[in-house]
Design an enzyme around this catalytic site. Structure first.
Site, PDB file in Angstrom:
ATOM      1  N   ASN A   1       0.867  -1.182   0.000  1.00 51.23           N
ATOM      2  CA  ASN A   1       0.000   0.000   0.000  1.00 51.23           C
ATOM      3  C   ASN A   1       0.904   1.232   0.000  1.00 51.23           C
ATOM      4  O   ASN A   1       1.457   1.599   1.031  1.00 51.23           O
ATOM      5  CB  ASN A   1      -0.886  -0.035   1.261  1.00 51.23           C
ATOM      6  CG  ASN A   1      -1.716   1.228   1.416  1.00 51.23           C
ATOM      7  OD1 ASN A   1      -1.830   2.018   0.476  1.00 51.23           O
ATOM      8  ND2 ASN A   1      -2.294   1.419   2.598  1.00 51.23           N
ATOM      9  N   TRP A   2       1.048   1.842  -1.182  1.00 52.39           N
ATOM     10  CA  TRP A   2       1.967   2.987  -1.281  1.00 52.39           C
ATOM     11  C   TRP A   2       1.399   4.259  -0.669  1.00 52.39           C
ATOM     12  O   TRP A   2       2.111   5.257  -0.545  1.00 52.39           O
ATOM     13  CB  TRP A   2       2.285   3.275  -2.748  1.00 52.39           C
ATOM     14  CG  TRP A   2       3.176   2.283  -3.402  1.00 52.39           C
ATOM     15  CD1 TRP A   2       3.720   1.153  -2.837  1.00 52.39           C
ATOM     16  CD2 TRP A   2       3.618   2.311  -4.758  1.00 52.39           C
ATOM     17  NE1 TRP A   2       4.474   0.480  -3.751  1.00 52.39           N
ATOM     18  CE2 TRP A   2       4.430   1.173  -4.945  1.00 52.39           C
ATOM     19  CE3 TRP A   2       3.414   3.166  -5.823  1.00 52.39           C
ATOM     20  CZ2 TRP A   2       5.035   0.886  -6.163  1.00 52.39           C
ATOM     21  CZ3 TRP A   2       4.012   2.888  -7.036  1.00 52.39           C
ATOM     22  CH2 TRP A   2       4.814   1.756  -7.200  1.00 52.39           C
ATOM     23  N   LYS A   3       0.115   4.269  -0.390  1.00 56.60           N
ATOM     24  CA  LYS A   3      -0.548   5.479   0.136  1.00 56.60           C
ATOM     25  C   LYS A   3      -0.283   6.647  -0.836  1.00 56.60           C
ATOM     26  O   LYS A   3      -0.389   6.461  -2.043  1.00 56.60           O
ATOM     27  CB  LYS A   3      -0.096   5.764   1.558  1.00 56.60           C
ATOM     28  CG  LYS A   3      -0.230   4.524   2.438  1.00 56.60           C
ATOM     29  CD  LYS A   3      -0.029   4.798   3.893  1.00 56.60           C
ATOM     30  CE  LYS A   3      -0.146   3.488   4.670  1.00 56.60           C
ATOM     31  NZ  LYS A   3      -0.107   3.671   6.107  1.00 56.60           N
TER      32      LYS A   3
ATOM     33  N   HIS B   1      -9.627   1.775   4.725  1.00 59.79           N
ATOM     34  CA  HIS B   1      -8.370   1.975   5.460  1.00 59.79           C
ATOM     35  C   HIS B   1      -8.592   3.008   6.568  1.00 59.79           C
ATOM     36  O   HIS B   1      -9.322   3.986   6.382  1.00 59.79           O
ATOM     37  CB  HIS B   1      -7.267   2.451   4.501  1.00 59.79           C
ATOM     38  CG  HIS B   1      -5.909   2.386   5.133  1.00 59.79           C
ATOM     39  ND1 HIS B   1      -5.484   3.349   6.020  1.00 59.79           N
ATOM     40  CD2 HIS B   1      -4.925   1.470   5.047  1.00 59.79           C
ATOM     41  CE1 HIS B   1      -4.273   3.018   6.440  1.00 59.79           C
ATOM     42  NE2 HIS B   1      -3.902   1.884   5.871  1.00 59.79           N
TER      43      HIS B   1
ATOM     44  N   GLU C   1      -5.714  -4.317  11.082  1.00 55.84           N
ATOM     45  CA  GLU C   1      -4.691  -3.278  11.225  1.00 55.84           C
ATOM     46  C   GLU C   1      -4.999  -2.416  12.446  1.00 55.84           C
ATOM     47  O   GLU C   1      -5.769  -1.438  12.335  1.00 55.84           O
ATOM     48  CB  GLU C   1      -4.689  -2.369   9.987  1.00 55.84           C
ATOM     49  CG  GLU C   1      -4.353  -3.057   8.702  1.00 55.84           C
ATOM     50  CD  GLU C   1      -3.782  -2.073   7.674  1.00 55.84           C
ATOM     51  OE1 GLU C   1      -2.644  -2.284   7.249  1.00 55.84           O
ATOM     52  OE2 GLU C   1      -4.444  -1.082   7.340  1.00 55.84           O
TER      53      GLU C   1
ATOM     54  N   GLY D   1       2.364   2.602  10.810  1.00 56.55           N
ATOM     55  CA  GLY D   1       3.388   3.626  10.605  1.00 56.55           C
ATOM     56  C   GLY D   1       4.120   4.054  11.867  1.00 56.55           C
ATOM     57  O   GLY D   1       4.794   5.079  11.887  1.00 56.55           O
TER      58      GLY D   1
ATOM     59  N   SER E   1       3.123  -1.656  10.521  1.00 48.58           N
ATOM     60  CA  SER E   1       4.573  -1.706  10.739  1.00 48.58           C
ATOM     61  C   SER E   1       5.202  -3.060  10.399  1.00 48.58           C
ATOM     62  O   SER E   1       6.154  -3.495  11.051  1.00 48.58           O
ATOM     63  CB  SER E   1       4.917  -1.303  12.174  1.00 48.58           C
ATOM     64  OG  SER E   1       4.463   0.014  12.434  1.00 48.58           O
TER      65      SER E   1
ATOM     66  N   GLY F   1       2.724  -0.883   4.351  1.00 46.07           N
ATOM     67  CA  GLY F   1       2.841   0.508   3.932  1.00 46.07           C
ATOM     68  C   GLY F   1       4.303   0.885   3.748  1.00 46.07           C
ATOM     69  O   GLY F   1       4.925   0.612   2.718  1.00 46.07           O
ATOM     70  N   GLY F   2       4.873   1.507   4.783  1.00 46.79           N
ATOM     71  CA  GLY F   2       6.234   2.057   4.712  1.00 46.79           C
ATOM     72  C   GLY F   2       7.269   1.121   4.101  1.00 46.79           C
ATOM     73  O   GLY F   2       8.053   1.531   3.228  1.00 46.79           O
TER      74      GLY F   2
HETATM   75  P1  PGA Z   1       2.660   0.634   7.661  1.00 41.48           P
HETATM   76  O1  PGA Z   1       1.215   0.842   6.982  1.00 41.48           O
HETATM   77  O2  PGA Z   1       3.183  -0.681   7.156  1.00 41.48           O
HETATM   78  O3  PGA Z   1       3.466   1.790   7.215  1.00 41.48           O
HETATM   79  O4  PGA Z   1       2.427   0.596   9.145  1.00 41.48           O
HETATM   80  C1  PGA Z   1       0.310  -0.225   6.850  1.00 41.48           C
HETATM   81  C2  PGA Z   1      -1.011   0.263   6.318  1.00 41.48           C
HETATM   82  O5  PGA Z   1      -1.396   1.395   6.615  1.00 41.48           O
HETATM   83  O6  PGA Z   1      -1.674  -0.460   5.552  1.00 41.48           O
END
Ligand code: PGA
Length: 257
Positions: A7-9, A97, A168, A174, A215, A236-237
């Protein structure tokens, strides 16, 4: 089978995204035997989908979107049709999300309608659920998750499609905070039981996959993927770097053969 979803956001610009996908594709082709058990999905921002769809067209990596609207056409300024996602070969869509729930007031009433639209357009929904820190501290985490799933999924006719449910915890996204893997497993069992109750069908297990997100990186992915009820991760990250995302996919691939 398991799912590793990037998920690149709103993080990589188009050039950075294209470079990442090209690099990832090369690594994935070189070591395809180490990924054969893995459904890898990359969900870039809408503006990148067209270019990235072309790069991925001859690969086994799936394209995903980060949102969509519940109608296919009409006077809905600023919205994106599920049909157009399908035209771009998007096979997955992330829905509900927590960033959209918290910043844009999206609720599970909206998410419910989007799930129906995704299924009607042959797009696999990735439904996000998760409690906030305050809800958890009040002992409400099970209640919150069960409620979110009920609002999102009740009355839905799944037919033979799949739904992915990403657990999540909002406070783990994050932040670098990874929760106790045993707790992820406990929550995954609760989620699965809820879907069995909701669809009144034990066989529904074949169509529902529980993922973890918050995370996740290449150091911690194995700690929870080892449990049979956790069948993937939403990342994400750590998905913003081709090599790191590749390492996560490779490690996830060892499980659920
Ligand atoms: P993160 O994000 O891996 O940066 O915690 C996960 C998400 O929001 O799907």
């Amino acid at each position: 089978m398991n799912f590793t979803i990037a998920n690149w956001k709103m993080d990589l610009d188009l050039n950075q995204g294209v470079d990442l996908v090209k690099d990832f594709k090369k690594m994935a082709e070189r070591e395809k035997d180490n990924l054969d058990n893995n459904n890898i999905v990359i969900a870039p921002p809408f503006t990148h989908l067209f270019s990235i769809s072309k790069i991925l067209s001859d690969s086994k990596v799936f394209l995903g979107a980060q949102n969509m609207f519940w109608e296919t056409k009409g006077d809905f300024t600023g919205e994106i049709s599920p049909k157009w996602l399908k035209d771009l070969s998007c096979k997955f869509v992330i829905l509900g999300h927590s960033e959209r729930r918290m910043l844009l007031n999206e609720d599970y009433f909206h998410v419910h309608k989007k799930i129906i639209a995704a299924l009607e357009n042959d797009i696999i929904p990735i439904l996000c659920v998760g409690e906030t820190r305050i809800q958890r501290n009040k002992g409400l985490k099970e209640y919150v998750i069960l409620n979110q799933i009920e609002n999102a999924l009740s009355g839905i006719d799944l037919k033979d499609s799949k739904i992915l449910i990403a657990y999540e915890p909002v406070w783990a996204i994050g932040t670098g905070l990874i929760i106790d893997p045993e707790e992820i497993e406990y929550m995954s069992r609760i989620i699965l039981q809820k879907t069995i109750d909701l669809f009144s069908d034990k066989n529904i297990k074949e169509q529902i996959y529980v993922l973890y997100g918050g995370s996740v990186d290449s150091d911690n992915i194995e700690s929870f993927m080892k449990y049979p009820t956790i069948e993937g991760a939403l990342i994400g990250g750590a998905s913003l770097n081709a090599k790191e995302f590749f390492n996560i996919c490779k490690k996830a691939n060892q499980f659920k053969t």
